[in-house]
Scaffold this motif. Structure first.
Motif, mmCIF file in Angstrom:
data_model
loop_
_atom_site.group_PDB
_atom_site.id
_atom_site.type_symbol
_atom_site.label_atom_id
_atom_site.label_comp_id
_atom_site.label_asym_id
_atom_site.label_seq_id
_atom_site.Cartn_x
_atom_site.Cartn_y
_atom_site.Cartn_z
ATOM 1 N N ALA A 87 0.846 -1.186 0.000
ATOM 2 C CA ALA A 87 0.000 0.000 0.000
ATOM 3 C C ALA A 87 0.885 1.240 0.000
ATOM 4 O O ALA A 87 2.072 1.175 0.303
ATOM 5 C CB ALA A 87 -0.921 -0.005 1.230
ATOM 6 N N GLU A 88 0.282 2.348 -0.347
ATOM 7 C CA GLU A 88 1.010 3.620 -0.423
ATOM 8 C C GLU A 88 0.941 4.357 0.913
ATOM 9 O O GLU A 88 -0.140 4.542 1.477
ATOM 10 C CB GLU A 88 0.371 4.479 -1.512
ATOM 11 N N ASN A 89 2.090 4.790 1.407
ATOM 12 C CA ASN A 89 2.131 5.576 2.631
ATOM 13 C C ASN A 89 1.826 7.029 2.266
ATOM 14 O O ASN A 89 2.608 7.689 1.599
ATOM 15 C CB ASN A 89 3.504 5.469 3.300
ATOM 16 N N VAL A 90 0.663 7.509 2.715
ATOM 17 C CA VAL A 90 0.262 8.886 2.415
ATOM 18 C C VAL A 90 0.503 9.814 3.602
ATOM 19 O O VAL A 90 0.077 10.965 3.586
ATOM 20 C CB VAL A 90 -1.208 8.952 1.944
ATOM 21 N N GLY A 91 1.192 9.307 4.622
ATOM 22 C CA GLY A 91 1.569 10.124 5.780
ATOM 23 C C GLY A 91 0.379 10.763 6.459
ATOM 24 O O GLY A 91 -0.657 10.135 6.650
ATOM 25 N N ASP A 92 0.528 12.047 6.782
ATOM 26 C CA ASP A 92 -0.531 12.741 7.514
ATOM 27 C C ASP A 92 -1.702 13.166 6.627
ATOM 28 O O ASP A 92 -2.630 13.817 7.072
ATOM 29 C CB ASP A 92 0.024 13.933 8.289
ATOM 30 N N LYS A 93 -1.678 12.775 5.372
ATOM 31 C CA LYS A 93 -2.793 13.057 4.449
ATOM 32 C C LYS A 93 -3.775 11.877 4.381
ATOM 33 O O LYS A 93 -4.604 11.800 3.475
ATOM 34 C CB LYS A 93 -2.250 13.330 3.028
ATOM 35 N N PHE A 94 -3.674 10.943 5.353
ATOM 36 C CA PHE A 94 -4.504 9.736 5.300
ATOM 37 C C PHE A 94 -5.994 10.046 5.208
ATOM 38 O O PHE A 94 -6.687 9.524 4.339
ATOM 39 C CB PHE A 94 -4.240 8.822 6.505
ATOM 40 N N LYS A 100 -11.174 10.868 -0.461
ATOM 41 C CA LYS A 100 -11.160 10.955 -1.926
ATOM 42 C C LYS A 100 -11.431 9.590 -2.551
ATOM 43 O O LYS A 100 -12.196 9.478 -3.511
ATOM 44 C CB LYS A 100 -9.816 11.490 -2.420
ATOM 45 N N ILE A 101 -10.823 8.547 -1.998
ATOM 46 C CA ILE A 101 -11.045 7.194 -2.511
ATOM 47 C C ILE A 101 -12.491 6.780 -2.251
ATOM 48 O O ILE A 101 -13.176 6.273 -3.155
ATOM 49 C CB ILE A 101 -10.057 6.194 -1.869
ATOM 50 N N HIS A 102 -12.986 7.018 -1.047
ATOM 51 C CA HIS A 102 -14.346 6.634 -0.667
ATOM 52 C C HIS A 102 -15.394 7.287 -1.577
ATOM 53 O O HIS A 102 -16.363 6.642 -1.977
ATOM 54 C CB HIS A 102 -14.609 7.003 0.790
ATOM 55 N N PHE A 103 -15.192 8.550 -1.884
ATOM 56 C CA PHE A 103 -16.169 9.275 -2.686
ATOM 57 C C PHE A 103 -15.868 9.229 -4.186
ATOM 58 O O PHE A 103 -16.499 9.935 -4.980
ATOM 59 C CB PHE A 103 -16.287 10.725 -2.204
ATOM 60 N N GLY A 104 -14.900 8.397 -4.597
ATOM 61 C CA GLY A 104 -14.603 8.208 -6.009
ATOM 62 C C GLY A 104 -13.910 9.373 -6.676
ATOM 63 O O GLY A 104 -13.940 9.494 -7.897
ATOM 64 N N GLU A 105 -13.262 10.223 -5.907
ATOM 65 C CA GLU A 105 -12.580 11.385 -6.468
ATOM 66 C C GLU A 105 -11.180 11.059 -6.955
ATOM 67 O O GLU A 105 -10.556 11.862 -7.643
ATOM 68 C CB GLU A 105 -12.520 12.512 -5.427
ATOM 69 N N THR A 106 -10.668 9.889 -6.582
ATOM 70 C CA THR A 106 -9.348 9.445 -7.015
ATOM 71 C C THR A 106 -9.372 7.931 -7.126
ATOM 72 O O THR A 106 -10.322 7.279 -6.681
ATOM 73 C CB THR A 106 -8.247 9.938 -6.045
ATOM 74 N N GLU A 107 -8.336 7.371 -7.727
ATOM 75 C CA GLU A 107 -8.283 5.926 -7.946
ATOM 76 C C GLU A 107 -8.340 5.152 -6.633
ATOM 77 O O GLU A 107 -7.778 5.574 -5.625
ATOM 78 C CB GLU A 107 -6.996 5.558 -8.687
ATOM 79 N N ALA A 108 -9.029 4.026 -6.660
ATOM 80 C CA ALA A 108 -9.085 3.154 -5.494
ATOM 81 C C ALA A 108 -7.753 2.424 -5.397
ATOM 82 O O ALA A 108 -7.268 1.863 -6.380
ATOM 83 C CB ALA A 108 -10.229 2.158 -5.638
ATOM 84 N N ARG A 109 -7.139 2.505 -4.219
ATOM 85 C CA ARG A 109 -5.859 1.849 -3.986
ATOM 86 C C ARG A 109 -5.683 1.676 -2.488
ATOM 87 O O ARG A 109 -6.356 2.325 -1.696
ATOM 88 C CB ARG A 109 -4.719 2.669 -4.564
#
Length: 141
Positions: A87-94, A100-109
């Motif tokens: 998985a990708e470490n997004v740090g404090d932007k979790f 964004k993923i939940h609401f479909g604003e970005t790719e699911a990953r």
């Protein structure tokens, strides 16, 4: 989040984290609360002392584990390792990325990172599914 001390009809004791008392009741009625040792769904809350904050420095918790608990800890460590590797470490932007993923604003990953208790509560309120990722003393980022 509230931590409940739980026990099953086979006298196994364990803990569970729930949003609130009603969340525990709902999950229990739907058969989602299960003993991690024997799989029993006959689980009850035990009497538990409230957590009281004092001015003293917090000490680290330790677990003197039996063989079964050590096996479970090893499985948790392996799960944590696999998540970190895949998985990708997004740090404090979790929280932001999870929304964004939940609401479909970005790719699911798969992502992992850090969130404050307030951010975690907000994610729960928004219906975003996530779980705490165990961190062990020997974890290397």
């Amino acid at each position: 989040m509230i931590r409940f001390s739980l026990h099953c009809d086979q006298a196994h004791e364990f803990e569970g984290w729930f949003r609130d008392n009603a969340d525990y009741d709902t999950q229990s009625k739907r058969g989602f609360v299960e003993c991690p040792v024997c799989g029993s769904h006959k689980v009850s809350k035990s009497l538990m002392a409230p957590a009281v904050s004092t001015g003293r420095k917090k000490e680290k918790m330790a677990l003197a584990a039996n063989a079964e608990q050590k096996k479970l800890m090893a499985a948790l460590k392996e799960m944590s390792r696999q998540v970190r590797e895949n998985a990708e470490n997004v740090g404090d932007k979790f929280a932001e990325e999870a929304r964004k993923i939940h609401f479909g604003e970005t790719e699911a990953r798969g992502i992992y990172g850090e969130a404050t208790p307030e951010e975690a509560r907000g994610l729960i309120e928004d219906g975003v599914e996530f779980m705490p990722l165990p961190v062990f003393p020997d974890d290397r980022n």
